[in-house]
Each structure stands twice: as C-alpha cells, then as structure tokens.
Scaffold this motif. Structure first.
Motif, mmCIF file in Angstrom:
data_model
loop_
_atom_site.group_PDB
_atom_site.id
_atom_site.type_symbol
_atom_site.label_atom_id
_atom_site.label_comp_id
_atom_site.label_asym_id
_atom_site.label_seq_id
_atom_site.Cartn_x
_atom_site.Cartn_y
_atom_site.Cartn_z
ATOM 1 N N SER A 814 0.887 -1.315 -0.060
ATOM 2 C CA SER A 814 0.242 -0.033 0.190
ATOM 3 C C SER A 814 0.989 1.284 0.046
ATOM 4 O O SER A 814 0.477 2.282 -0.232
ATOM 5 C CB SER A 814 -0.969 -0.039 1.226
ATOM 6 O OG SER A 814 -0.069 -0.013 2.417
ATOM 7 N N SER A 815 2.138 1.165 0.560
ATOM 8 C CA SER A 815 2.883 2.154 0.323
ATOM 9 C C SER A 815 3.018 2.744 -1.092
ATOM 10 O O SER A 815 3.473 4.207 -1.096
ATOM 11 C CB SER A 815 4.531 2.008 1.083
ATOM 12 O OG SER A 815 5.237 1.163 0.215
ATOM 13 N N ILE A 816 2.705 2.166 -1.935
ATOM 14 C CA ILE A 816 3.096 2.646 -3.183
ATOM 15 C C ILE A 816 2.422 3.907 -3.792
ATOM 16 O O ILE A 816 2.692 4.665 -4.343
ATOM 17 C CB ILE A 816 2.815 1.548 -4.399
ATOM 18 C CG1 ILE A 816 3.564 1.450 -5.423
ATOM 19 C CG2 ILE A 816 1.348 1.583 -4.840
ATOM 20 C CD1 ILE A 816 3.947 0.159 -6.277
ATOM 21 N N SER A 817 1.215 4.162 -2.965
ATOM 22 C CA SER A 817 0.357 5.256 -3.309
ATOM 23 C C SER A 817 1.030 6.477 -2.402
ATOM 24 O O SER A 817 0.658 7.592 -3.114
ATOM 25 C CB SER A 817 -1.052 4.962 -2.568
ATOM 26 O OG SER A 817 -1.082 4.534 -1.222
ATOM 27 N N ALA A 818 1.923 6.443 -1.667
ATOM 28 C CA ALA A 818 2.813 7.466 -1.150
ATOM 29 C C ALA A 818 3.649 8.191 -2.486
ATOM 30 O O ALA A 818 4.265 9.511 -2.228
ATOM 31 C CB ALA A 818 3.562 7.023 -0.077
ATOM 32 N N ILE A 819 3.929 7.438 -3.446
ATOM 33 C CA ILE A 819 4.790 7.932 -4.406
ATOM 34 C C ILE A 819 3.789 8.891 -5.355
ATOM 35 O O ILE A 819 3.229 8.506 -6.611
ATOM 36 C CB ILE A 819 5.367 6.880 -5.509
ATOM 37 C CG1 ILE A 819 5.941 5.745 -4.258
ATOM 38 C CG2 ILE A 819 6.339 7.356 -6.440
ATOM 39 C CD1 ILE A 819 6.656 4.764 -5.405
ATOM 40 N N THR A 820 3.719 10.140 -5.076
ATOM 41 C CA THR A 820 2.716 11.004 -5.948
ATOM 42 C C THR A 820 3.321 11.455 -7.292
ATOM 43 O O THR A 820 2.402 12.226 -7.863
ATOM 44 C CB THR A 820 2.530 12.390 -4.799
ATOM 45 O OG1 THR A 820 3.454 12.603 -4.519
ATOM 46 C CG2 THR A 820 1.640 11.768 -3.709
ATOM 47 N N SER A 821 4.445 11.445 -7.468
ATOM 48 C CA SER A 821 5.062 12.031 -8.707
ATOM 49 C C SER A 821 4.996 11.174 -10.059
ATOM 50 O O SER A 821 5.298 11.304 -10.962
ATOM 51 C CB SER A 821 6.431 12.482 -8.626
ATOM 52 O OG SER A 821 7.116 11.625 -7.811
ATOM 53 N N LEU A 822 4.503 9.771 -9.679
ATOM 54 C CA LEU A 822 4.372 8.627 -10.549
ATOM 55 C C LEU A 822 3.682 9.215 -11.934
ATOM 56 O O LEU A 822 2.486 9.922 -11.667
ATOM 57 C CB LEU A 822 3.647 7.534 -10.185
ATOM 58 C CG LEU A 822 4.767 6.460 -9.770
ATOM 59 C CD1 LEU A 822 3.845 5.356 -9.306
ATOM 60 C CD2 LEU A 822 5.742 6.042 -10.388
ATOM 61 N N SER A 823 4.178 9.171 -12.978
ATOM 62 C CA SER A 823 3.256 9.390 -14.313
ATOM 63 C C SER A 823 3.471 8.210 -15.292
ATOM 64 O O SER A 823 2.849 8.494 -16.194
ATOM 65 C CB SER A 823 4.039 10.703 -14.843
ATOM 66 O OG SER A 823 5.108 10.814 -15.230
ATOM 67 N N ARG A 824 4.442 7.520 -14.856
ATOM 68 C CA ARG A 824 4.213 6.292 -15.539
ATOM 69 C C ARG A 824 4.320 4.803 -14.641
ATOM 70 O O ARG A 824 5.229 4.817 -13.606
ATOM 71 C CB ARG A 824 5.450 6.176 -16.431
ATOM 72 C CG ARG A 824 6.038 4.762 -17.019
ATOM 73 C CD ARG A 824 4.981 4.354 -18.377
ATOM 74 N NE ARG A 824 5.435 3.123 -18.938
ATOM 75 C CZ ARG A 824 4.683 2.362 -19.547
ATOM 76 N NH1 ARG A 824 3.491 2.495 -19.885
ATOM 77 N NH2 ARG A 824 5.300 1.100 -19.916
#
Ligand SMILES: *[C@@H]1O[C@H](CO)[C@@H](O)[C@H](O)[C@H]1NC(C)=O
Ligand SMILES: *[C@@H]1O[C@H](CO)[C@@H](O)[C@H](O)[C@H]1NC(C)=O
Ligand SMILES: *[C@@H]1O[C@H](CO)[C@@H](O)[C@H](O)[C@H]1NC(C)=O
Ligand SMILES: *[C@@H]1O[C@H](CO)[C@@H](O)[C@H](O)[C@H]1NC(C)=O
Ligand SMILES: *[C@@H]1O[C@H](CO)[C@@H](O)[C@H](O)[C@H]1NC(C)=O
Ligand SMILES: *[C@@H]1O[C@H](CO)[C@@H](O)[C@H](O)[C@H]1NC(C)=O
Length: 936
Positions: A814-824
């Motif tokens: 669930s920590s993955i949703s902390a990466i707010t700059s993901l565009s790909r």
C-alpha cells in the motif's frame, strides 16, 4: 579584465606621463667616475645574479660608461642607474640580493630596477638615505614584505612606482612628506588595512598620476573637506573591493582629471551631475559596476571626451537618450563607446552625427530593438562593430556597410537581422572577425566573404544558408582559427584540401554535407561534423595531434574506428548514430594519449562488436559512457568498477553482454544513470545495488555531468578567440515509440536504473527502497520472483516504475500510493494478487487498468473485477453502476487527454527555450520520463 584595446591605450598614456629620462641629463660620458662609487657599484653587482650577463660591461675604470650607469658631466658622480629588465625574457632577468652599498650612491637621482627578479627580497629600508632620488621605479620586481615608510625621506621624489610586487603597506602617512611627487603607482600592493589612504594622497598637491589598481582598498570617505588634488590628471582605483555602496563624491570634484577608472570597485548609485564640470575628461571607465539609470544629462561641456567604457554596469535606459546625452562637442573625437552587457533598450537613433573618430562601438548584450540605422555605415574609422545579442530587426545591406573602410570585427550574431547584399558586392573592409550567427544570410552562400582574406573567425551558423560551399571559400577560410557553419542546410562535399586548413576549432554540424570524411585540419582541437550525410570510412591516417573534442554523430560513416585515434588526447569522442563495425581499437601502451583523458565516449547506435573495449581500462576520468545499441558481447570486466571511478552515466542497452551484473558496480560513487537493458545478463539483482551513493542521496543531481557540459565551454574559452564560442553538448538520445528524444541540459538531473529485458532471476532486494533519488526504475521483462518490497513507497521521487512481465507475487504494497509523482506505472503480467491500493496519482495515469492487467489475482478499481465483499470498502452503489462507470471513464479520458496535451505544450515550449529555470526543469523531467518510459 580590461579589454585589450584598453591596455594598449593605458600603456600609451603611461609612456606620456613618465618624466623623461633625458631631462635628468645624465647619460654615460667619459667623465672619470668617483672611486668609492665605482666600488659601490661593483659590490652591488657582486650581490646580484645575472644569468644572461646583462652587466658584462661593468668592469674597468670608467664606471660612467657601464651599461645603465649615468654620471654628471661636471662632478662625475653617478646620477642614474637604469637596470630595468622589462624588455628581457623572464629567465634572463637580473635578480638576487641588493647590497647595502647601493645606498651609498648619495647623488643618485634616478633608479630603475623594474622587472628584476628579487623574489623573496625586501625593499631595503636604507633606500631612504638616497635623498637625491627623483625617480624610483621598483615595479614588477618580485619584492616582498612591507613597503618601507623610509621612502618618506625621499622628499625630492617626483616619480615613485612599487606596483605589481607582493608587497603590503598598513600606513601611508609617510607619503605626506613627498610634496614634489607627481606620479605614484602602488597598484597590486596590498593596502587592505590602510584606512585613510585618501587623506594621505590629499597631502600631495603636485600629484598628477595616481594608480592604485587591485590594491585591495576597502574604505573610502565619501567627501573631503578640502581638495588639494588640483593637479591630478589620472586616477585609476579600479579593481578594489570597496564595500557595496562605494560612491566617492570626492572623485567628481577633481576637475583636472583626464583619465578616470572606477571599474570593478563595487561602485553603486548614479553618476552625479558634478561630472558635468570635469571638462578635461578624455577617458572614463566605470565598468563592472552597479549604476542606477544612465549618464547625467549635463555632460555638454565635456568636449575632450574620447573613451566612455561603461560595460557591465547595469546602465539602464534608452539608447537614443544615452547617445543624445554624450557631449556633442566631442562627437568628432569620440574613439571608444563601450556600453555592452547592460540593460539598455529602445532603438538606435536615426540621425547623423559626425562620429569620424569612432573606432570601437560596442552595444552587445543589451535589449536594443528596431533596425540598424544607416549612420552606422558612415563611420570611416570604425574597426569593431559589436551589436551582437540584442533584439535588432530588419535588413542590413551594402549601404550599412560600404563606408566601414576600417572595419575588422563585424559582430551581429543573435539578433533577428537579415543581411541582404548583391552577390557581386565587394566590401571596402577586410574583416578579421565575422560573427553573424543566427543572422539571416542565406539562402545563397555569402559571396562577399570571398574578399575577406584576413579572416580569423567566421561564425555563420544558423544563418539560413541552403547552398553548397563555393571552392574559393575553403581558400579564404584556410587561415581562420575558428570556423562555425553549423545549423544550416549546406550541401556538397568537403574539399581534399581540408587537412591544410589552419582551423583550431571547426563546427560544420547540422548540415547536408555528403561524400566521405576528409582528413582533419592538422591543428584542430575541436572538430564537429555531426548530423550530416557523410558516408564511407574514416581516413585511417588521421593526423590531428591537438584533437580534444571529436564529434561525428548521426552520419552514415562505415568501416572501423581507425586506430590512429589512439594518438590523440581526446577528451570527448562522439561517433554515435553511424554504421561503424568491428571492435574499438585496442591502443598500445606506447600510443600517445590512447583513450586516457576521455571524459565522454558515445558510440551508441552503430554495429560495433567484440568485448567491452579494453582500451577503456585507462579512461579513469570517464564520466559519460554510452555503448548502447551495438553488438558488444561477453561479460563486463572486473576492472570497469576499479578503473572508471568517475562514471556518472553508464548505458550499455541493447547489446549482447552476458554474465552477472558486477556486484561492485555500487562502488562507483557518482553513478546515477545505469541502463543495462536488453542484454543477456543473468543471475540476481544484488542487495549491493542499493548502495549506489549518488542515487541514495536526496537531491539526485550530478555535478560531474553538469561540469562535462560546462567543460567543453571552458575548454574553448581558455583559447578564446574574440569570445566566439563553440560548444559540444553531451546528449543522451533515447528512442521511444517511433521517436528519438534528446536530453542534454537535463542530463545532470536524470536518475535512472534500467535492467529490463534481461534474464534476471530471484527477488527484488528490499533495500532498493534506499535509492531515494531514483526517478525511473525499470526491471520489466525478466524472471523476477517474490514480492514487491514493502517500502517501495520510500522512492518518492519516482516518476516511472515498471516491474511488468516478471513473476512477482503477493499483494501490491500500500506504500506505493505515497509516490505522488508517478506518471508512468506498470505492474502488468505478473502473479500479483489482492486489492489494488488506492492513491491519487495512480488514478490519473493514462489507461490505469493497463498497469495491472495480466495479474489474475488482482481486484478493485481501476480493474472492473471487484474484490470479495469483506475486503471491499468503496464499492459504488449497484443501481447507478453502469451510468456511473460511463461518467467515470469520460472523466478519466478527459483528464488523460488534458494531461497529455498539457505536457506536450510544456515540453514543446521547453524545446525552444534556451535557459531553463529550475522549476521548468523539474516540470520537463516529469514529462520526459513519461515519454521515455512509455517506450519499450
Ligand atoms: C653632458 O655630456 C653629454 C654627452 O657628452 C652631452 O650630450 C650633454 O650635453 C652634457 N651635459 C652638460 C650639461 O654639459
Ligand atoms: C594639502 O596639502 C598641504 C601640503 O602638503 C598640507 O599641508 C595640507 O594639510 C593638505 N590639506 C589636506 C586637507 O589634507
Ligand atoms: C539596475 O538598475 C535598475 C534601474 O535603475 C534598478 O532597478 C536595479 O535595482 C539595478 N540593479 C541592481 C543590481 O542594483
Ligand atoms: C581620435 O582618437 C585617438 C585616440 O584617442 C586620438 O589619439 C586622436 O587624437 C583622435 N582624433 C581626433 C581628431 O580627435
Ligand atoms: C595564409 O597565410 C599564409 C602565411 O602567412 C599566406 O602565405 C597565405 O597567403 C594566407 N592565405 C590567405 C588566403 O590569406
Ligand atoms: C545543393 O542544394 C541546392 C539548393 O537546394 C541545389 O540547387 C544544388 O544542386 C545542391 N548541390 C549539390 C552538390 O547537391
């Protein structure tokens, strides 16, 4: 920092100001010399070192006939000693010790030891006993220590120079005794602790010349109660570190001044109206200062003004008004006008004034708009016309140029002007510098260059030329040191005579040259033929021993890389995008440079083969290494890590390298771009990868990559010719879906690990989450198993994450949703299961569901498959399900379209913007990764 013309003028002025030697009336004669003075001279000579025997005439009885010695006709006393070595080479200068016997020459009036080599020796205090001295020159003689206050005893002194020695003085009170002093030069003597230098100087009523350049003066009173300096003509206090706010009003009361230099003094504020009464003023330099506004309006009585140098002084205002404020009574004397590098705007006035003596007009680096007026062409003495880097528009034709009979430097680059002249026009000038970058000269090749046989610097880059090069041009340009014709559409072949050209720097890139690559000019250091249509093989016997930067990328050159390249000390080599085959030459130990000094090597997109080039073992300074898209094979050598400790970027993508990825790779501290994709690497991803220091640092910025691009500039500036720059830009070209994108200025900010498309097995090490500066991580198309590390969300700088096409299992952390700059983001085609974590950024991605497809166990939005009820928290109400879905999809769609379009606009604007501000860069990087990672 003074321009060369200034130095010449200053030295001329100095000559005029120096009391003449003959006035002392003491030339060598046959008067018998005084015995004890002869003895003193011999003992003085004995203490000196004289490697070139300049004092060989110092023997025999008649000391008055010895070189540099002058006696009185009447009394025979030694009056003059001139041992100046200024005309000698450094190694042969007289030096050594100064014997005390010198100070027994009590009748001495003239002593010149300038340019001697007394390194480590102090000026003897006893010099104060030479009471008859009128002229004392100890300049540039490497004296050290304190300037002896005993100089104050020399009350007859007229001329005193101790300049350009590593000397200091903490008190100038002794000066007040020198009431006859007319010339004082203490330039480069450290006066940083002297507080009241102005008061000391103000006690010298005869002073005509005062030079205190680069003396580290710190303080200056704003005013003086009484002005004694009624004879002062030359005042040079440039290059002193006065505190900001320096604005000495006492200077403007010295109405006798002919020469004033306040450059590099932290001068703040405006030039006061008092300047209007300095009617003797001929030359004024207030460069590298911070002036407010423009020159005062009341200068009409400054009828002797010849040189006005206000470059880089924050002069702000309208060019028309500025020219109007210059005294009209001095128009015909005006020699130099240098207003370069300021905030001057407006358009050039459209009048005619008889600037018949104007030799240098420099208005470069301002914001001047409008057309170039015709009066520019009526300046018969003009040698340098510098209008480059403004916003000038319109046409320049023969009428603008015909009257410029003396013109040597024509610099119009970086404006929006067109040069429209008849093809049979024969100019009246012979240029040395033609800097016409970005002027519209074409489409035809400029035929008037044919008559410019003295030309040294030619920059006709980006000049809309779509023609071939006439044969005569290669002859005319054969003596030029710099030739830049890049960014045109010039066609035709390069001449066989190429190798006899004198060029040191040559840039013919971005044109349409065809045929084979000729032998390089022998003296060339910078050579760029990139982006042409050259074919055939490289000449095998290249002879360009000075070559340092060689760029031939994006041509169709075939054959091998010639081993003659081993003979040069190349620092940058870019042969990418050609059809080169064979192996990289394995230079022998005996070869001169080999690849030892290489800092950037780009061989990508060729057909090169063989093992990892062993010649690179010696390239310990390598920063940028791109061997991608070739057929290199074999294991990565162990020495790669040991020897290339400076690497910041390593790209080996799309080769046939095999074996394990070396564990030690993480030892390369500056490595922040690692692309090993699409090879045959096998084995696991090691924990040690997480130790890559540059990527584990927070800011993710490579100074060495930044330096590399600056480096090519500084390399060129060192040998700068009229400051016309050439530069090679280190570029990373990335192929994406049918697109080739190029990154150069952004390069230092790119932080990437791409191991995709190999045969890697095992799990993803948990510690990968330490690489917090990572912007792109790609492990896709391998055989990775196990779970996605739980703390992957620590990688908050990630813009692209691709783990697709592996055998990863378990839930998505669930920590993955902390990466707010993901565009790909792509996790598709794994064995992942469970509910997809919610997260803002993840929802906005283009076709969000595609990031997850091919994972049978995954459920929840954006997938249509819902999770079992006890896991669900956000299932929408069933009754408006379909309708809601439709709305949602269209919202997604419009967001995606808007996002993509917006990015494209930003991206395209960026492409054309020269200076990127930091925020633009940040924005651009996001876009970039979006495109880059949507590739493969
Ligand atoms: C001194 O001698 C020199 C050379 O002979 C001569 O030129 C000069 O005029 C003499 N000066 C006087 C004052 O006699
Ligand atoms: C001006 O010069 C004279 C003679 O050297 C000196 O006595 C006097 O103090 C000077 N005035 C100032 C204000 O320094
Ligand atoms: C330069 O001049 C302008 C206009 O006079 C002024 O606004 C600006 O502050 C000056 N710049 C500096 C660094 O003082
Ligand atoms: C032109 O300028 C030069 C250099 O300052 C000067 O020597 C010369 O006298 C000037 N000519 C006229 C006519 O003023
Ligand atoms: C180049 O310089 C050489 C030697 O100074 C000279 O002989 C030759 O004429 C020059 N070539 C041109 C085109 O001016
Ligand atoms: C170069 O281009 C011009 C204009 O496009 C064309 O007329 C000419 O034939 C070309 N010359 C060569 C040698 O290709």
């Amino acid at each position: 920092m003074a321009p060369h013309w200034l130095l010449a003028l200053v030295s001329l002025l100095l000559l005029l100001q120096t009391p003449s030697i003959s006035s002392l009336d003491a030339r060598g004669s046959d008067a018998t010399c005084v015995a004890h003075e002869r003895a003193a001279l011999l003992s003085f000579k004995a203490s000196l070192s004289d490697p070139a025997k300049l004092l060989s005439s110092w023997h025999g009885e008649h000391c008055c006939t010895w070189g540099g010695v002058g006696c009185s006709n009447r009394t025979g006393h030694v009056l003059k000693l001139n041992l100046s070595s200024c005309s000698q080479e450094f190694g042969v200068r007289v030096g050594g010790e100064i014997s005390p016997s010198l100070t027994t020459l009590h009748h001495l009036r003239y002593l010149d030891l300038s340019c001697s080599n007394f390194s480590g020796v102090q000026i003897p205090q006893k010099i104060g006993s030479l009471k008859s001295l009128q002229h004392l020159d100890l300049s540039r003689a490497s004296f050290v220590g304190r300037v002896p206050p005993q100089l104050g005893n020399l009350s007859n002194l007229i001329f005193l120079s101790v300049s350009d020695n590593p000397l200091y003085s903490d008190d100038l009170a002794w000066l007040s005794h020198l009431t006859s002093l007319q010339y004082l030069d203490m330039s480069s003597v450290n006066l940083s602790t002297v507080v009241d230098w102005v008061h000391a100087i103000n006690k010298l009523p005869s002073l005509k010349v005062l030079r205190l350049e680069d003396s580290d003066l710190r303080k200056s009173p704003a005013t003086l109660s009484h002005y004694n300096l009624t004879a002062l003509r030359v005042l040079d206090i440039s290059g002193n570190s006065f505190q900001a706010g320096f604005s000495p009003s006492w200077v403007w009361h010295i109405t006798t001044l002919t020469y004033l230099d306040l450059s590099q003094c932290d001068f703040h504020g405006s030039i006061p109206d008092e300047m209007g009464s300095m009617t003797s003023l001929e030359e004024v330099h207030i460069a590298e200062a911070i002036l407010a506004g423009i020159i005062p309006p009341n200068l009409k009585n400054l009828c002797n003004l010849k040189i006005v140098d206000l470059h880089d002084s924050n002069t702000t205002g309208d060019i028309g008004e500025l020219m109007e404020r210059l005294p009209k009574c001095s128009w015909d004397k005006m020699y130099v006008l240098d207003f370069s590098d300021n905030n001057i705007s407006g358009s050039l006035p459209n009048w005619f004034r008889p600037l018949t003596n104007l030799t240098i007009l420099d208005l470069s680096y301002n914001y001047i708009t409008g057309p170039v007026p015709l009066w520019i062409g009526a300046l018969p003495k003009l040698a340098m016309l510098h209008l480059h880097s403004n916003q000038l528009v319109g046409e320049i034709n023969e009428d603008h140029l015909e009257g410029l009979r003396s013109l040597q430097e024509l610099r119009m680059s970086d404006n929006s002007v067109s040069m429209v002249v008849r093809s049979d026009w024969v100019p009246s000038f012979r240029l040395q510098v033609a800097d016409l970058k970005s002027c519209r000269i074409g489409p035809a090749f400029p035929t008037w260059l044919r008559w410019q046989s003295d030309i040294q610097v030619i920059d006709i880059s980006n000049a809309s030329i779509t023609d071939n090069v006439p044969d005569w041009f290669w002859t005319v340009a054969s003596n030029a040191t710099l030739l830049d014709m890049s960014n045109n559409q010039i066609n035709g072949t390069l001449p066989a005579s190429f190798e006899t050209m004198e060029a040191e720097r040559m840039d013919l890139s971005f044109n349409r040259f065809t045929g084979t690559v000729p032998k390089f000019p022998r003296g060339v250091t910078f050579f760029d033929l990139s982006r042409n249509k050259l074919s055939g093989t490289l000449p095998s016997d290249l002879e360009a021993p000075e070559l340092s930067v060689l760029a031939l990328y994006n041509n169709s050159i075939s054959g091998n890389i010639p081993s003659s390249l081993c003979n040069y000390s190349l620092e940058i080599l870019d042969l990418s995008g050609n059809m080169l085959t064979g192996e990289v030459p394995n230079c022998q130990q005996g070869d001169l440079g080999g690849f030892t000094p290489l800092r950037s090597l780009n061989l990508n997109s060729n057909n090169l083969s063989g093992n990892f080039p062993s010649v690179l073992q010696r390239s310990k300074d390598m920063i940028f290494l791109d061997l991608a898209y070739n057929q290199f094979s074999g294991n990565l050598p162990a020495w790669l890590v040991e020897n290339m400790t400076s690497l910041a970027l390593l790209r080996l993508r799309s080769n046939m390298f095999s074996g394990h990825i070396p564990v030690e790779l993480a030892k390369i501290e500056g490595l922040q771009y690692l692309d090993l994709a699409c090879n045959n690497f096998s084995g696991g991803i090691r924990e040690s990868l997480a130790k890559l220091k540059a990527i584990a640092r927070i800011n993710g910025y490579s100074h060495s990559l930044d330096e590399l691009s600056d480096y090519s500039l500084s390399f060129l500036e060192a040998a700068n010719t009229a400051r016309v720059k050439l530069s090679y830009t280190t570029t990373l070209s990335v192929l994406t879906k049918g697109q080739q994108l190029e990154f150069s200025e952004e390069l230092p900010y790119m932080v990437n690990i791409d191991l995709s498309c190999n045969s890697l097995t095992g799990g993803i090490p948990d510690r990968i989450s330490a690489l917090i500066a990572l912007k792109s991580l790609n492990f896709s198309w391998n055989h990775l198993t196990g779970r996605i590390p739980k703390n992957i969300g620590n990688l908050t700088a990630l813009e692209s994450l691709d783990l697709s096409h592996n055998e990863l299992s378990g839930e998505i952390p669930s920590s993955i949703s902390a990466i707010t700059s993901l565009s790909r983001f792509n996790l598709s085609f794994n064995n992942l299961s469970g509910q997809i974590p919610a997260g803002n950024q993840l929802q906005v991605l283009d076709d969000p569901a595609s990031s997850y497809i091919g994972n049978i166990g995954l459920c929840g939005p954006p997938l249509l498959k819902s999770c079992s009820p006890n896991l669900t928290t956000t299932t929408p109400a069933k009754d408006d399900g379909n309708h809601h879905d439709g709305v949602e999809t269209s919202i997604y769609l419009s967001m995606v379209v808007g996002f993509v379009f917006g990015l494209w606009v930003v991206f395209c604007v960026m492409l054309f913007k020269k200076r990127w501000s930091m925020s633009y860069i940040a924005a651009a990087i996001k876009v970039r990764w979006w495109f880059v990672s949507s590739g493969l």
